[in-house]
Design a protein around this motif. Structure first.
Motif, short mmCIF file in Angstrom:
data_model
loop_
_atom_site.label_atom_id
_atom_site.label_comp_id
_atom_site.label_asym_id
_atom_site.label_seq_id
_atom_site.Cartn_x
_atom_site.Cartn_y
_atom_site.Cartn_z
N SER A 73 0.76 -1.23 0.02
CA SER A 73 -0.12 0.08 -0.04
C SER A 73 0.84 1.22 -0.04
CB SER A 73 -0.91 -0.03 1.35
OG SER A 73 -1.72 1.22 1.24
N THR A 74 0.50 2.12 -0.94
CA THR A 74 1.41 3.54 -0.90
C THR A 74 1.05 4.20 0.18
OG1 THR A 74 -0.44 4.40 -2.37
CG2 THR A 74 1.36 3.24 -3.48
N HIS A 75 -0.06 4.13 0.98
CA HIS A 75 -0.29 4.62 2.39
C HIS A 75 0.76 4.29 3.50
CE1 HIS A 75 -4.07 6.50 0.53
NE2 HIS A 75 -4.22 5.10 0.07
N LYS A 98 5.39 3.02 -0.17
CA LYS A 98 6.25 4.05 -0.80
C LYS A 98 7.61 3.82 -1.01
CE LYS A 98 3.25 7.42 1.81
NZ LYS A 98 3.04 8.37 2.61
N ARG A 99 8.26 3.03 -0.05
CA ARG A 99 9.61 2.67 -0.44
C ARG A 99 9.82 1.97 -1.62
NH1 ARG A 99 10.61 0.79 4.11
NH2 ARG A 99 10.99 2.81 5.10
N ILE A 100 8.78 0.83 -1.83
CA ILE A 100 8.68 -0.12 -3.02
C ILE A 100 8.59 0.68 -4.27
CG2 ILE A 100 7.81 -1.99 -4.14
CD1 ILE A 100 7.24 -3.20 -1.21
N GLN A 101 7.59 1.82 -3.94
CA GLN A 101 7.34 2.23 -5.26
C GLN A 101 8.58 3.25 -5.87
OE1 GLN A 101 3.98 5.25 -4.87
NE2 GLN A 101 3.47 5.16 -6.98
N ALA A 102 9.01 4.05 -4.81
CA ALA A 102 10.24 4.84 -5.13
C ALA A 102 11.48 4.08 -5.81
CB ALA A 102 10.74 5.53 -3.91
N SER A 103 11.67 2.90 -5.06
CA SER A 103 12.79 2.26 -5.61
C SER A 103 12.56 1.53 -7.00
CB SER A 103 12.99 0.82 -4.80
OG SER A 103 13.32 1.38 -3.36
N LEU A 104 11.45 1.02 -7.40
CA LEU A 104 11.27 0.36 -8.61
C LEU A 104 10.75 1.47 -9.48
CD1 LEU A 104 9.78 -2.91 -7.44
CD2 LEU A 104 12.19 -2.53 -7.87
N ASN A 105 10.16 2.55 -9.25
CA ASN A 105 9.63 3.52 -10.08
C ASN A 105 8.45 3.11 -10.83
OD1 ASN A 105 9.19 6.10 -11.20
ND2 ASN A 105 10.89 5.84 -12.81
N ILE A 106 7.52 2.35 -10.29
CA ILE A 106 6.44 1.90 -10.81
C ILE A 106 5.20 2.47 -10.45
CG2 ILE A 106 7.51 -0.36 -11.17
CD1 ILE A 106 6.13 -1.54 -8.83
N ASP A 107 4.09 2.48 -11.06
CA ASP A 107 2.67 2.87 -11.16
C ASP A 107 1.98 2.32 -9.66
OD1 ASP A 107 -0.60 2.99 -12.01
OD2 ASP A 107 0.78 4.82 -11.95
N GLU A 108 1.20 2.95 -9.11
CA GLU A 108 0.56 2.47 -7.84
C GLU A 108 -0.27 1.11 -8.22
OE1 GLU A 108 -2.68 3.94 -4.60
OE2 GLU A 108 -1.97 5.42 -6.10
N TYR A 135 0.32 -1.17 -10.44
CA TYR A 135 1.19 -2.50 -10.32
C TYR A 135 1.49 -2.94 -9.01
CZ TYR A 135 1.93 -1.48 -15.30
OH TYR A 135 1.78 -1.09 -16.64
N LEU A 136 1.57 -1.89 -8.12
CA LEU A 136 1.42 -2.32 -6.73
C LEU A 136 0.36 -3.16 -6.03
CD1 LEU A 136 3.25 0.74 -4.97
CD2 LEU A 136 4.43 -1.38 -5.61
N GLY A 137 -0.95 -2.85 -6.70
CA GLY A 137 -2.08 -3.25 -6.28
C GLY A 137 -2.19 -4.70 -6.91
N GLN A 138 -1.83 -4.77 -8.28
CA GLN A 138 -1.49 -6.14 -8.80
C GLN A 138 -0.88 -7.16 -7.97
OE1 GLN A 138 -0.63 -5.55 -12.67
NE2 GLN A 138 -2.08 -4.08 -13.27
N ALA A 139 0.45 -6.60 -7.58
CA ALA A 139 1.35 -7.41 -6.85
C ALA A 139 0.92 -8.07 -5.47
CB ALA A 139 2.73 -6.62 -6.67
N ALA A 140 0.12 -7.04 -4.90
CA ALA A 140 -0.46 -7.25 -3.57
C ALA A 140 -1.54 -8.48 -3.88
CB ALA A 140 -1.05 -6.17 -2.74
N SER A 141 -2.45 -8.18 -4.87
CA SER A 141 -3.46 -9.34 -5.12
C SER A 141 -2.58 -10.58 -5.36
CB SER A 141 -4.45 -8.96 -6.14
OG SER A 141 -5.15 -7.59 -5.95
N LEU A 142 -1.78 -10.52 -6.26
CA LEU A 142 -1.09 -11.84 -6.77
C LEU A 142 -0.74 -12.55 -5.73
CD1 LEU A 142 -0.43 -13.64 -9.28
CD2 LEU A 142 1.79 -12.44 -9.42
N LEU A 143 0.23 -11.92 -4.75
CA LEU A 143 0.88 -12.62 -3.72
C LEU A 143 -0.18 -13.00 -2.55
CD1 LEU A 143 4.14 -10.39 -2.88
CD2 LEU A 143 4.06 -12.65 -3.85
N SER A 144 -1.24 -12.23 -2.32
CA SER A 144 -2.39 -12.91 -1.42
C SER A 144 -2.80 -13.93 -2.16
CB SER A 144 -3.16 -11.76 -1.06
OG SER A 144 -3.68 -11.30 -2.38
#
Length: 818
Positions: A475-477, A482-492, A494-503
């Motif tokens: 979560s970007t909140h 925020k650290r993952i988004q800044a490190s990989l420079n990806i859109d929010e 894709y972070l939601g997709q990664a969370a859904s996939l891992l869960s």
């Protein structure tokens, strides 16, 4: 000696008669000694151990053969009685030989030892011969006594093995009727315990006392005290402070959200389990750390530690689910009055299971009789069944009281209602089976009820923890997201997709573990390592080498089928609502992926179910052969449509949402099934088109490749119009319509020049083919209004009337006549 011989002979006669009644092979064996038994009289009978001991050994070997091939409770009970009688008779024979041994020893003492060669003393040949004869008799008698003791020991060991087989049969032979709980036979061990049980229990209690005495000897007393104090401290204060520490970690170190709640529930269950297991491990180390402790006591202590794991899970999961100390952090939807009413039941259930499982372990270690084990199993099932009914009835009573007081109870889902219904029905079944005498079945149902509760309770808490943890991590909140988004420079997104996939992967893994635990484990069998080993054997295909369909395999197959369908539907819902909407795939591609996954998943589940039932993978060739014959005669259309459906889902010439035309039918594709495709027409009706037609016939896909719609109107004007004025009027109408695209621009084409007039065609593009009909309607309204306003008429159709007047043909134009 004569009385002893007579009693032995009578005992051996009883053995032979019992063997004659129960076992045909033993009856044949007993026939070998009938000629000697027939010579009984009122005088004492002289027993020849040289003859009778081999016969007794032969009887013991024959019993062993019968035990190895027998699984009937009645036959095993008869064999056990025969073995115990043989042990008694062997002991009687050995005791009968002791006076002879003492007599020979006295005679040898009278003769004295043989003189030394250099002593100068010579004895007569008669004395030497007599000493040699007595020595040989003494040696032979010692061998016979040892053989009798060996037969006695072998019979006792065999009886122990038979009791263990009967005890194991009580766990597996569910149709065994051991007597109703209202019968005197069931309660007999409590008031009239068998003599052998009393002695065995007393012996094992003495071993426990000796173990305690060993741990309290000088030099070991201090260590025992430390271990006991450590266990008491862990049990009394360890859980409380560990739970408080983990709660502090959850509140102060974890981000706000649902993760705190699921973490606290898992922490409560884990601390309860850990403290209970550590406390019992300390008690085990306090008393069994010395090498002199017997193996039976060590096994008993190890069973108690393993039992503490299961009881800790029962108590911990119950406390985590109810969460009476922090109602706002409760995971399931349970109202506070219901949670408070159910609070005593988890520790009560854990205590009941521990007490009666300890009694069962004690009976196993003491090698008590089956009747005592049946009594303990019946009491266990009775109390667990009553507890299950009490949980259901009390929760319903509290909810009714809340409704009467004007309060609103929690909204229960269908799954929760089904679980409560299952608990009630299983509790009733347990009590009913106890009443009619099926104690083994009642024990199985009660322990399986507890085991299912442990498995599904653990799955629920861990799945919530996995989902909440993945969402919080990405979560970007939160700082981690925020650290993952800044490190990989990806859109929010894709972070939601990664969370859904891992869960989703985590929940799938948990479902597989729960399924393996249900299929391969049971309440009283499994440590985690044993469960993993069984799971490896299960997924490795061990035991599927032959076509053996047994009831247990059928039950496992049904469980696998239900679990597999549930997993597929859950995965389908997750893909449809959670994961795929967060991707950039269009809706048609999403539906195609979901349908393809479902079809493949159902095929795999069916094949796995058949394998669990006993069908080997390499034995399915006959099924394929049968299907090939059926395909050749009657299933060819079904298979053709099925293959065509797979081609549609993979190649995707048409997809869900496309506007297609086939055989004069035009509409939107709503669903691509295994056999046919559903096309919805403009009037909301549905046409079912076989998939093979979409592959073999010409199909117009109006929306493929993001195609634009073309709105073309053809009009015919009189010859006397101003073409430039009409052309500009038509272009103005198209340009002013909001549906017509600016690029490409609208255009007017001179289509034809005929005596009836000038034919002009005006064309403009719209964004989608679905807007063509509506756009043409609006344009025609606007064009006719503009033409009427400008005084421009459309060309009227030419009509010729041919009449016969005065014998001649006359051609007349109605327009000119008017």
């Amino acid at each position: 000696m004569g009385n002893n011989a007579m009693s032995w002979w009578l005992g051996f006669l009883r053995v032979s008669l019992l063997a004659l009644v129960t076992l045909t092979p033993l009856a044949a064996l007993a026939d070998d000694s009938d000629n000697t038994n027939a010579q009984s009289s009122e005088q004492a009978v002289k027993v020849n151990p040289t003859v009778e001991l081999p016969k007794m050994q032969k009887v013991l070997d024959k019993i062993k053969q019968q035990v190895s091939a027998e699984n009937s409770e009645g036959k095993l009970s008869a064999l056990n009685e025969l073995t115990l009688q043989l042990s008694t008779d062997a002991d009687t024979l050995g005791q009968a030989l002791q006076p002879q041994k003492a007599q020979l020893k006295t005679q040898l003492g009278v003769l004295g030892p043989a003189p030394q060669a250099d002593s100068g003393v010579k004895e007569t040949a008669e004395v030497t011969s007599k000493r040699k004869k007595l020595t040989n008799q003494m040696q032979q008698l010692d061998d016979q006594i040892k053989q009798a003791e060996a037969i006695k020991s072998g019979a006792i060991n065999l009886s122990t093995q038979i009791v263990n087989l009967r005890r194991d049969a009580l766990k597996t032979q569910l149709a065994l009727n051991a007597g109703s709980i209202f019968g005197a036979k069931f309660w007999a061990p409590l008031f009239n315990a068998p003599q052998e049980d009393s002695s065995k229990i007393s012996d094992f209690v003495d071993e426990l006392k000796a173990t305690a005495a060993l741990s309290w000897e000088p030099g070991w007393r201090f260590g025992t005290t430390l271990w006991l104090v450590a266990g008491l401290l862990v049990a009394s204060f360890g859980r409380r402070y560990m739970e408080q520490f983990l709660a502090w970690v959850g509140i102060h170190k974890l981000p706000e959200g649902r993760l705190r709640r699921s973490f606290l529930a898992a922490a409560v269950a884990l601390t309860t389990l850990a403290t209970l297991v550590v406390a019992f491990s300390c008690l085990e180390m306090a008393f069994t750390r010395r090498g002199e402790v017997s193996d039976d006591v060590r096994d008993f202590a190890e069973r108690l530690v393993r039992l503490s794991i299961l009881c800790g899970l029962i108590a911990g999961l119950g406390r985590a689910f109810l969460s009476t100390r922090r109602p706002s952090w409760r995971l399931p939807s349970i109202s506070n009055p219901v949670a408070l009413a159910l609070k005593p039941f988890p520790p009560l259930t854990a205590a009941l299971v521990f007490v009666f499982q300890t009694i069962e372990s004690f009976n196993i270690s003491a090698n008590a009789s089956i009747n005592t084990t049946v009594f303990a199993n019946g009491l266990t099932a009775l109390l667990i069944g009553w507890t299950a009914l009490s949980i259901s009835f009390r929760s319903n009573r509290v909810r009714r009281r809340m409704v009467q007081q004007g309060e609103t109870p929690e909204a229960r889902s269908t799954l929760v209602g089904l679980i409560q219904m299952a608990i009630t029905l299983v509790g009733i079944a347990i009590l009913a089976t106890l009443v009619i005498g099926y104690v083994t079945l009642a024990r199985f149902l009660s322990y399986e009820l507890v085991w299912f509760g442990i498995v599904f309770g653990s799955f629920y808490i861990l799945s919530q923890l996995v989902v909440d943890g993945c969402e919080s991590l990405f979560s970007t909140h939160n700082p981690s997201g925020k650290r993952i988004q800044a490190s990989l420079n990806i859109d929010e997104r894709y972070l939601g997709q990664a969370a859904s996939l891992l869960s989703g992967l985590g929940k799938t893994l948990l479902v597989m573990i729960a399924a393996m635990a249900v299929l391969n484990g049971t309440f009283s069998s499994s440590t985690p390592i044993e469960l993993v080993q069984k799971a490896i054997e299960f997924w490795g295909g061990k035991g599927l080498e032959s076509l053996d369909i047994v009831p247990a395999h059928v039950v496992n197959a049904l469980i696998c089928l239900v679990v597999g369908i549930y997993v597929l539907r859950s995965l389908r819902r997750w893909l449809e609502h959670d994961f795929l909407p967060k991707t950039s795939l269009d809706i048609g591609m999403r539906v195609s992926l979901i349908t393809l996954m479902s079809n493949i998943g159902y095929v795999l589940v069916i094949l796995l179910t058949l394998s669990i039932m006993g069908l080997q993978w390499n034995k399915l060739a006959w099924i394929v052969s049968a299907l090939s014959v059926g395909i050749g005669f009657g299933l060819q259309e079904i298979v053709k449509n099925f293959i065509s459906g797979l081609i549609l889902l993979t190649e995707r010439p048409v997809k869900v949402g496309d506007l297609v035309s086939i055989s004069g039918i035009e509409g939107d594709i709503r669903r691509i099934n295994v056999r046919a495709t559903e096309i919805q027409l403009s009037d909301k009706s549905t046409v079912i088109v076989p998939n093979s037609q979409l592959i073999s016939q010409n199909v117009r896909n109006a929306t493929m490749g993001n195609a634009q719609g073309v709105a073309t109107i053809t009009l015919t004007f009189p010859l006397d119009i101003d073409p430039a004025q009409v052309r500009q009027l038509l272009l103005d109408v198209y340009s002013e319509n909001e549906r017509i695209l600016e690029n490409p621009e609208p255009s007017v084409s001179f289509k034809d020049l005929t005596p009836s007039g000038i034919t002009l065609s005006v064309t403009g593009n719209v964004s989608t083919p679905r807007q063509v009909s509506g756009a043409k309607s609006d344009l025609l309204f606007d064009i006719l209004t503009r033409l009427r306003k400008e005084g421009i008429a459309l060309s009227a159709p030419q009509t010729m009337i041919i009449e016969r007047r005065n014998g001649s043909l006359v051609v007349q134009d109605p327009a000119e006549e008017g």
